[in-house]
Design a protein around this motif. Structure first.
Motif, PDB file in Angstrom:
ATOM      1  N   GLN A  27       0.832  -1.211   0.000  1.00  0.00           N
ATOM      2  CA  GLN A  27       0.000   0.000   0.000  1.00  0.00           C
ATOM      3  C   GLN A  27       0.864   1.257   0.000  1.00  0.00           C
ATOM      4  OE1 GLN A  27      -2.905  -0.095   3.170  1.00  0.00           O
ATOM      5  NE2 GLN A  27      -3.938  -1.868   2.308  1.00  0.00           N
ATOM      6  N   ALA A  30       1.868   1.952  -3.316  1.00  0.00           N
ATOM      7  CA  ALA A  30       0.722   2.467  -4.081  1.00  0.00           C
ATOM      8  C   ALA A  30       0.495   3.953  -3.782  1.00  0.00           C
ATOM      9  CB  ALA A  30      -0.528   1.652  -3.763  1.00  0.00           C
ATOM     10  N   TYR A  31       0.574   4.315  -2.494  1.00  0.00           N
ATOM     11  CA  TYR A  31       0.436   5.735  -2.131  1.00  0.00           C
ATOM     12  C   TYR A  31       1.530   6.572  -2.798  1.00  0.00           C
ATOM     13  CZ  TYR A  31      -3.087   5.096   1.561  1.00  0.00           C
ATOM     14  OH  TYR A  31      -4.240   4.838   2.253  1.00  0.00           O
ATOM     15  N   VAL A  40      -2.239   3.511 -10.495  1.00  0.00           N
ATOM     16  CA  VAL A  40      -1.801   2.455  -9.587  1.00  0.00           C
ATOM     17  C   VAL A  40      -2.991   1.613  -9.157  1.00  0.00           C
ATOM     18  CG1 VAL A  40      -2.024   3.931  -7.537  1.00  0.00           C
ATOM     19  CG2 VAL A  40      -0.461   1.994  -7.474  1.00  0.00           C
ATOM     20  N   THR A  41      -2.744   0.311  -8.984  1.00  0.00           N
ATOM     21  CA  THR A  41      -3.729  -0.554  -8.326  1.00  0.00           C
ATOM     22  C   THR A  41      -3.015  -1.349  -7.248  1.00  0.00           C
ATOM     23  OG1 THR A  41      -3.353  -2.329  -9.929  1.00  0.00           O
ATOM     24  CG2 THR A  41      -5.206  -0.860 -10.363  1.00  0.00           C
ATOM     25  N   TRP A  42      -3.750  -1.652  -6.200  1.00  0.00           N
ATOM     26  CA  TRP A  42      -3.267  -2.535  -5.124  1.00  0.00           C
ATOM     27  C   TRP A  42      -4.360  -3.554  -4.874  1.00  0.00           C
ATOM     28  CZ3 TRP A  42      -5.542  -3.830  -0.491  1.00  0.00           C
ATOM     29  CH2 TRP A  42      -4.742  -4.484   0.449  1.00  0.00           C
ATOM     30  N   THR A  59       0.974  -4.723  -6.316  1.00  0.00           N
ATOM     31  CA  THR A  59       0.885  -3.288  -6.605  1.00  0.00           C
ATOM     32  C   THR A  59       1.387  -3.076  -8.027  1.00  0.00           C
ATOM     33  OG1 THR A  59       1.333  -2.755  -4.294  1.00  0.00           O
ATOM     34  CG2 THR A  59       1.593  -0.965  -5.888  1.00  0.00           C
ATOM     35  N   VAL A  61       2.217  -0.218 -10.900  1.00  0.00           N
ATOM     36  CA  VAL A  61       2.520   1.206 -11.101  1.00  0.00           C
ATOM     37  C   VAL A  61       2.657   1.409 -12.599  1.00  0.00           C
ATOM     38  CG1 VAL A  61       4.180   3.038 -10.637  1.00  0.00           C
ATOM     39  CG2 VAL A  61       3.750   1.288  -8.896  1.00  0.00           C
ATOM     40  N   PRO A  69      -5.700  -5.861 -12.357  1.00  0.00           N
ATOM     41  CA  PRO A  69      -4.833  -5.555 -11.215  1.00  0.00           C
ATOM     42  C   PRO A  69      -4.016  -6.760 -10.754  1.00  0.00           C
ATOM     43  CG  PRO A  69      -7.054  -5.945 -10.437  1.00  0.00           C
ATOM     44  CD  PRO A  69      -7.100  -6.088 -11.943  1.00  0.00           C
TER      45      PRO A  69
ATOM     46  N   LEU B   5      -6.474   6.857  -1.980  1.00  0.00           N
ATOM     47  CA  LEU B   5      -6.324   5.452  -2.359  1.00  0.00           C
ATOM     48  C   LEU B   5      -7.423   4.680  -1.638  1.00  0.00           C
ATOM     49  CD1 LEU B   5      -4.386   3.625  -4.008  1.00  0.00           C
ATOM     50  CD2 LEU B   5      -3.184   3.171  -1.869  1.00  0.00           C
ATOM     51  N   GLU B 177      -7.639   1.749  -5.558  1.00  0.00           N
ATOM     52  CA  GLU B 177      -7.226   2.624  -6.660  1.00  0.00           C
ATOM     53  C   GLU B 177      -7.396   4.065  -6.207  1.00  0.00           C
ATOM     54  OE1 GLU B 177      -8.032   1.137 -11.116  1.00  0.00           O
ATOM     55  OE2 GLU B 177      -9.862   1.407  -9.986  1.00  0.00           O
TER      56      GLU B 177
END
Lengths: 188, 354
Positions: A27, A30-31, A40-42, A59, A61, A69, B5, B177
């Motif tokens: 995460q 991702a942040y 981005v996807t997590w 994750t 990017v 994802p 997010l 996301e």
């Protein structure tokens, strides 16, 4: 046929025991990617495998919009324990990167078609103050060896998104990111 | 507003709160449980109603009761739990009550598994319960769309006094996301049909029972007229590269976003491929698809099921172009690369035919 991935998309998998901070480190990346303007996807493991003692998350990017994802063949796999090594070592994409917590994983990869970094992350983190920062040591190493994002983006994301109840661990996490990066730089 | 997010399930829950959801009733089931878990504290903190029922059957009947008061109400579940709600859904629909139901679909049939699936397309679009009606069905493909469609779902439910289902799969529910949450909506006024205690007015009556055939047929005609309005006004879809497409790839939700990646790859390889992604599954965006079918050489439907939306595509295309299918089932997620393989094969056969 084009190489459809180029350098504008990097897929990371983080895998380890519950409690090793695998979900959080994914995460945090991702942040960092979101704040740096990437798509981005997590996504966590939530299927039957999560009942088996290891947790993992993916994750992605990317400069472009992200379709799936999921990542069956990640560019970067960060493995914190032995079952994770066994699972992901064969799956890392050719030319990719495997980052191994060698303090807990006695095996090493013999694949010649990817890079492997054996980092004693748990030991390094323990020397910094807590084994729980091993995840950040490995992220620091991964982003240094495969700079999908600058390490500074991970530092900024820690400042911006570390949950309030963990703010006391901020300095430790910053130090752990830098320590992981330093190990990689020393070996260059 | 800034992007955050957000996990799909949590994003839907917070969007519902901001859209003015006054009461939530539900029962846990993976992969939608975070939605209920989030609301269990959030709704209480806001002084609104949250109740974990003893079963999905109870939850949907609590929704039925609460919807009679004219408040914005919601429940959520996943495939097997959604099946348990079907009797209540039909009663709600046949009582002209607005409400929002979220179905985070998982692998089936049966107990199946907790992995992502689109195997309940027929179930949600054909009736979601017994009798002659269709709910409005919205299908998000991103966390942002899940948020926007949650707000839209409440608005459509109120506008048409109709059941609205937000149909997604475990990928969208579980994924985080970057997305932007909506503004807080002001509470809509209590509708004049609501059952609120008949002080100083004639009682309102809400029922789904019409014992005489003439009454019941008249009521059915009323539902059908409403559905006609909905079909005329609410078809929604997204397109990519359709201007010069020889092959049109069609997918909804997760399959649609994965197909979009495959279409991008095909374009990089110089293939004239476009994407059509239905955002409303009912009403199905047949009008636009029929237009596109006039100009393409073939269609390829991609789903995470055995081919269910495929039926609606065939009805819309109605012989104007051949319709092919690629699907994965039981919680398996298609890879962009395998969709691309099918795209390449179809493009090759189109040119051979020429």
């Amino acid at each position: 046929m084009n190489n459809h991935n180029g350098n504008d998309r990097t897929e990371f998998v983080f895998s380890g025991f519950g409690g090793q901070g695998v979900m959080f480190v994914g995460q945090l990346l991702a942040y960092a990617a979101m704040d740096a303007g990437f798509n981005v996807t997590w996504i966590p493991s939530y299927g039957p495998e999560m009942r088996g003692g290891t947790a993992h998350c993916t994750t992605i990017v990317s400069r472009k919009p992200i379709g799936s994802p999921m990542s069956p063949r990640p560019h970067v796999a960060v493995v914190l324990n032995l079952p994770s090594f066994t699972r992901y070592e064969p799956l890392v994409r050719e030319g990719g990167l495997l980052v191994v917590n060698s303090a807990l994983v006695s095996l090493t990869s013999h694949r010649q078609d990817m890079r492997t970094l054996d980092i004693p992350a748990t030991t390094i983190a323990e020397n910094l103050g807590s084994v729980r920062a091993a995840n950040m040591v490995l992220l620091g190493a991964a982003l240094t060896a495969q700079p999908a994002l600058p390490l500074a983006a991970a530092h900024s994301a820690l400042e911006a998104h570390l949950p309030p109840q963990h703010r006391s661990l901020l300095a430790l996490n910053h130090a752990a990111l830098d320590a992981g990066a330093a190990v990689v730089l020393e070996r260059l | 507003m800034v992007k955050e997010l957000l996990k799909g399930n949590v994003a839907i829950a917070e969007a519902a709160v901001r859209a003015g959801c006054r009461a939530y009733f539900g029962y846990p089931i993976t992969p939608q449980t975070e939605l209920l878990e989030y609301l269990s504290s959030r709704m209480i903190a806001l002084g609104r109603v949250f109740l974990q029922a003893e079963s999905e059957v109870a939850a949907i009947n609590m929704v039925y009761g609460a919807a009679c008061t004219g408040a914005r109400v919601m429940t959520s579940s996943s495939s097997p739990g959604f099946s348990l709600m079907q009797e209540g859904l039909s009663y709600i629909a046949a009582s002209d009550l607005p409400c929002v139901v979220v179905d985070v679909m998982r692998g089936g049939p049966g107990l199946g598994n907790i992995l992502p699936s689109q195997g309940d397309y027929f179930q949600v679009t054909r009736s979601a319960g017994h009798g002659d009606y269709h709910p409005i069905v919205l299908a998000p493909a991103t966390v942002q769309e899940a948020i926007d469609m949650t707000v839209l779902a409440f608005d459509l439910a109120d506008h048409y006094r109709h059941l609205v289902i937000l149909a997604l799969d475990g990928l969208i529910g579980q994924m985080m996301e970057p997305a932007e949450l909506p503004e807080w909506q002001a509470d809509p006024p209590t509708p004049d049909w609501a059952v609120t205690g008949a002080a100083h007015r004639a009682p309102n009556r809400i029922t789904s029972m019409h014992l005489r055939a003439d009454e019941s047929e008249a009521y059915n005609q009323h539902i059908q007229r409403r559905l006609e309005h909905i079909r005329a006004a609410e078809q929604r879809s997204i397109e990519m590269y359709t201007d010069d497409a020889e092959l049109l790839v069609i997918g909804f939700g997760s399959a649609g976003r994965i197909a979009a990646s495959a279409v991008e790859m095909a374009r990089e390889d110089g293939l004239n491929v476009g994407l059509f992604r239905p955002q409303t599954l009912y009403p199905f965006p047949s009008d636009r698809l029929a237009e596109l079918a006039e100009q393409v050489g073939a269609c390829l439907v991609v789903e995470m099921n055995a081919g269910q939306m495929l039926d609606d595509v065939r009805l819309a295309v109605s012989g104007r172009a051949p319709v092919e299918f690629f699907g994965r089932m039981g919680g398996a997620i298609p890879l962009p690369e395998e969709i691309l393989d099918t795209i390449e094969m179809l493009c090759w056969s189109l040119h051979v035919v020429e």
